[in-house]
Scaffold this motif. Structure first.
Motif, mmCIF file in Angstrom:
data_model
loop_
_atom_site.group_PDB
_atom_site.id
_atom_site.type_symbol
_atom_site.label_atom_id
_atom_site.label_comp_id
_atom_site.label_asym_id
_atom_site.label_seq_id
_atom_site.Cartn_x
_atom_site.Cartn_y
_atom_site.Cartn_z
ATOM 1 N N ALA A 48 32.720 -0.515 18.862
ATOM 2 C CA ALA A 48 33.645 0.602 18.506
ATOM 3 C C ALA A 48 34.998 0.360 18.965
ATOM 4 C CB ALA A 48 33.073 1.675 19.345
ATOM 5 N N ASP A 49 35.584 0.655 17.916
ATOM 6 C CA ASP A 49 37.350 0.503 17.952
ATOM 7 C C ASP A 49 37.443 2.110 18.175
ATOM 8 O OD1 ASP A 49 39.813 1.175 17.796
ATOM 9 O OD2 ASP A 49 40.011 -0.072 16.059
ATOM 10 N N LEU A 50 38.118 2.613 19.432
ATOM 11 C CA LEU A 50 38.167 3.985 19.743
ATOM 12 C C LEU A 50 38.990 4.753 18.895
ATOM 13 C CD1 LEU A 50 39.197 3.356 23.720
ATOM 14 C CD2 LEU A 50 36.863 4.510 22.656
ATOM 15 N N GLY A 71 40.476 1.379 26.251
ATOM 16 C CA GLY A 71 42.044 1.911 25.749
ATOM 17 C C GLY A 71 42.814 0.670 26.172
ATOM 18 N N HIS A 72 44.023 0.919 26.412
ATOM 19 C CA HIS A 72 44.952 -0.069 26.757
ATOM 20 C C HIS A 72 45.214 0.073 27.941
ATOM 21 C CE1 HIS A 72 47.897 -3.204 25.354
ATOM 22 N NE2 HIS A 72 48.822 -2.294 26.177
ATOM 23 N N SER A 73 45.307 -0.990 28.882
ATOM 24 C CA SER A 73 45.168 -0.955 30.241
ATOM 25 C C SER A 73 46.396 -0.998 31.059
ATOM 26 C CB SER A 73 44.073 -1.807 30.901
ATOM 27 O OG SER A 73 44.493 -2.936 30.784
ATOM 28 N N VAL A 74 47.544 -1.361 30.340
ATOM 29 C CA VAL A 74 48.899 -1.390 30.958
ATOM 30 C C VAL A 74 49.945 -0.711 30.134
ATOM 31 C CG1 VAL A 74 48.633 -3.397 32.159
ATOM 32 C CG2 VAL A 74 48.987 -3.642 29.813
ATOM 33 N N GLU A 75 51.194 -0.935 30.320
ATOM 34 C CA GLU A 75 52.238 -0.237 29.439
ATOM 35 C C GLU A 75 52.109 -0.793 27.962
ATOM 36 O OE1 GLU A 75 53.450 2.163 28.359
ATOM 37 O OE2 GLU A 75 55.544 2.326 29.086
ATOM 38 N N CYS A 89 40.843 8.480 23.393
ATOM 39 C CA CYS A 89 40.335 9.360 24.358
ATOM 40 C C CYS A 89 39.888 10.828 23.927
ATOM 41 C CB CYS A 89 41.501 9.623 25.524
ATOM 42 S SG CYS A 89 40.911 10.269 27.119
ATOM 43 N N TYR A 90 40.669 11.353 22.844
ATOM 44 C CA TYR A 90 40.246 12.474 22.181
ATOM 45 C C TYR A 90 38.807 12.258 21.543
ATOM 46 C CZ TYR A 90 39.884 16.227 18.983
ATOM 47 O OH TYR A 90 39.094 17.425 18.427
ATOM 48 N N HIS A 91 38.753 10.953 20.843
ATOM 49 C CA HIS A 91 37.576 10.853 20.099
ATOM 50 C C HIS A 91 36.401 10.576 21.039
ATOM 51 C CE1 HIS A 91 40.088 8.727 16.640
ATOM 52 N NE2 HIS A 91 39.936 9.903 16.603
ATOM 53 N N LEU A 92 36.766 10.112 22.122
ATOM 54 C CA LEU A 92 35.592 9.945 23.116
ATOM 55 C C LEU A 92 35.157 11.345 23.649
ATOM 56 C CD1 LEU A 92 34.790 9.529 26.367
ATOM 57 C CD2 LEU A 92 33.968 8.020 24.724
ATOM 58 N N PHE A 93 35.865 11.995 23.924
ATOM 59 C CA PHE A 93 35.706 13.505 24.595
ATOM 60 C C PHE A 93 34.995 14.410 23.545
ATOM 61 C CE2 PHE A 93 36.638 14.196 28.765
ATOM 62 C CZ PHE A 93 37.477 13.488 29.366
ATOM 63 N N GLU A 94 35.645 14.172 22.262
ATOM 64 C CA GLU A 94 34.868 15.160 20.889
ATOM 65 C C GLU A 94 33.495 14.362 20.708
ATOM 66 O OE1 GLU A 94 35.376 17.882 20.134
ATOM 67 O OE2 GLU A 94 34.498 17.977 18.269
ATOM 68 N N ALA A 95 33.186 13.294 20.770
ATOM 69 C CA ALA A 95 32.060 12.566 20.429
ATOM 70 C C ALA A 95 31.181 12.892 21.315
ATOM 71 C CB ALA A 95 32.206 11.010 20.171
ATOM 72 N N VAL A 136 51.508 8.518 30.899
ATOM 73 C CA VAL A 136 51.291 9.534 30.195
ATOM 74 C C VAL A 136 50.183 9.676 29.590
ATOM 75 C CG1 VAL A 136 52.395 11.085 28.122
ATOM 76 C CG2 VAL A 136 54.016 10.029 29.912
ATOM 77 N N SER A 137 49.624 8.695 29.069
ATOM 78 C CA SER A 137 48.452 8.872 28.399
ATOM 79 C C SER A 137 47.041 9.017 29.433
ATOM 80 C CB SER A 137 48.200 7.351 27.662
ATOM 81 O OG SER A 137 47.627 6.277 28.471
ATOM 82 N N LYS A 138 47.417 8.741 30.681
ATOM 83 C CA LYS A 138 46.325 8.744 31.718
ATOM 84 C C LYS A 138 46.490 10.412 32.122
ATOM 85 C CE LYS A 138 44.506 4.884 31.844
ATOM 86 N NZ LYS A 138 43.081 4.703 31.321
ATOM 87 N N VAL A 139 47.704 10.943 32.224
ATOM 88 C CA VAL A 139 47.780 12.561 32.164
ATOM 89 C C VAL A 139 47.155 13.290 31.148
ATOM 90 C CG1 VAL A 139 49.284 14.232 32.396
ATOM 91 C CG2 VAL A 139 49.817 12.207 33.539
ATOM 92 N N PHE A 140 47.365 12.934 30.024
ATOM 93 C CA PHE A 140 46.595 13.264 28.800
ATOM 94 C C PHE A 140 45.067 13.245 28.902
ATOM 95 C CE2 PHE A 140 44.571 12.823 24.422
ATOM 96 C CZ PHE A 140 45.042 14.010 23.790
ATOM 97 N N GLY A 141 44.572 12.174 29.313
ATOM 98 C CA GLY A 141 43.228 11.956 29.642
ATOM 99 C C GLY A 141 42.653 13.226 30.589
ATOM 100 N N GLU A 142 43.361 13.173 31.712
ATOM 101 C CA GLU A 142 42.762 14.170 32.666
ATOM 102 C C GLU A 142 43.168 15.573 32.231
ATOM 103 O OE1 GLU A 142 45.250 13.522 36.330
ATOM 104 O OE2 GLU A 142 44.609 11.505 36.527
ATOM 105 N N ALA A 143 43.947 15.798 31.309
ATOM 106 C CA ALA A 143 44.230 17.363 30.710
ATOM 107 C C ALA A 143 43.029 17.493 29.655
ATOM 108 C CB ALA A 143 45.380 17.296 30.034
ATOM 109 N N LEU A 144 42.701 16.455 28.974
ATOM 110 C CA LEU A 144 41.383 16.700 28.153
ATOM 111 C C LEU A 144 40.056 16.887 28.985
ATOM 112 C CD1 LEU A 144 41.330 13.850 25.362
ATOM 113 C CD2 LEU A 144 41.398 16.303 24.963
ATOM 114 N N GLY A 145 39.976 16.197 30.080
ATOM 115 C CA GLY A 145 38.638 16.351 30.762
ATOM 116 C C GLY A 145 38.657 17.819 31.270
#
Ligand code: 15L
Length: 269
Positions: A48-50, A71-75, A89-95, A136-145
């Protein structure tokens, strides 16, 4: 929990986790772009491609819990971060919501708070200070959580991972290192703890030089078994071989802070 999906399954961290979780969950689903080379009999690979929502739904189907390492694990450049870490990350939570998944363990990162100066001791209630687009993307993931826990009742553990490795490799890592076995312990807390709703914890071993108050993890029963200090001599010797980084050496996020930096480090209190 019978069936657990691990995303980013062909990566280094997933390889350690699979080893430390062997025999714990009867069925493991693994997703990534390419399969890992060493599938065990109870593991099933789902490509699966995220960035592809339908593919993520197919990967998630039948899982009760997810460990989201993908996901992408560095800058990286913005288009890369946007696709893999924001949309992905959105796709993952929504799925997960659509398929009735009960729990998600989200691999957040120390880079969500990387611009704290190293002398500050911080807990999970300090405001975020990302040091990169990746942070920033990790902050976004925490917010989605947080959103999916409050709105849809998913149980979520976001682990702000320091640096996963068999030993700490430099001075900074003596503060943020986590042994894979300790990370597996936190992942199990996320997948199994009966009282967990939505928590953020630091993914760090028992490090004397640590910068983070990990009380939230302790309350959930986390008792790390590994200590960075046991490897201090090697890590400090390795540090002596590295060039100085005038910006990165001041902040928790290290080199992620100095990348593209053109601010004034003295004004970052
Ligand atoms: C991370 O979040 C990265 O995924 C990892 O590759 C390391 O760079 C680590 O942080 C770190 O800060 O050492």
């Amino acid at each position: 929990m019978e069936t657990v999906l691990i995303t980013g399954a062909s990566g280094r961290v997933a390889a350690w986790l699979r080893r430390h979780l062997r025999g714990v969950y009867p069925r493991i689903l693994l997703s990534d772009l390419e399969p890992p080379h060493d599938l065990a009999p109870n593991e099933e690979f789902r490509a699966a491609d995220l960035a592809d929502f339908d593919a993520v739904c197919r990967a998630v189907a039948g899982a009760e819990g997810i460990v989201h390492l993908g996901g992408h694990s560095v800058e990286g450049p913005w288009p890369t971060i946007l696709k893999a870490n924001i949309e992905g990350c959105y796709h993952l939570f929504e799925a997960a919501r659509r398929h009735g998944v009960r729990r998600i363990v989200f691999a957040s990162s120390n880079h969500a708070v990387g611009f704290y100066p190293r002398r500050r001791r911080i807990g999970v209630d300090h405001r975020v200070r990302p040091d990169s687009r990746y942070g920033v993307s990790k902050v976004f993931g925490e917010a989605l959580g947080s959103l999916y826990a409050d709105k849809h009742g998913l149980r979520v553990l976001s682990i702000r991972i320091g640096n996963v490795a068999e030993r700490p490799v430099d001075h900074r890592r003596l503060s943020i290192w986590i042994h894979p076995e300790d990370l597996a312990q936190l992942v199990r807390i996320g997948l199994e703890h009966p009282e967990l709703r939505n928590e953020v914890v630091f993914g760090v071993s028992d490090n004397e030089r640590g910068w983070w108050d990990n009380e939230a993890a302790r309350r959930l029963g986390y008792r790390p078994r590994h200590r960075a200090e046991d490897h201090a001599a090697e890590a400090l010797a390795a540090q002596r071989r590295l060039p100085p980084d005038p910006v990165g050496d001041r902040f928790e996020g290290g080199g992620f802070c100095s990348l593209e930096f053109d601010g004034d480090p003295d004004t970052i209190a």
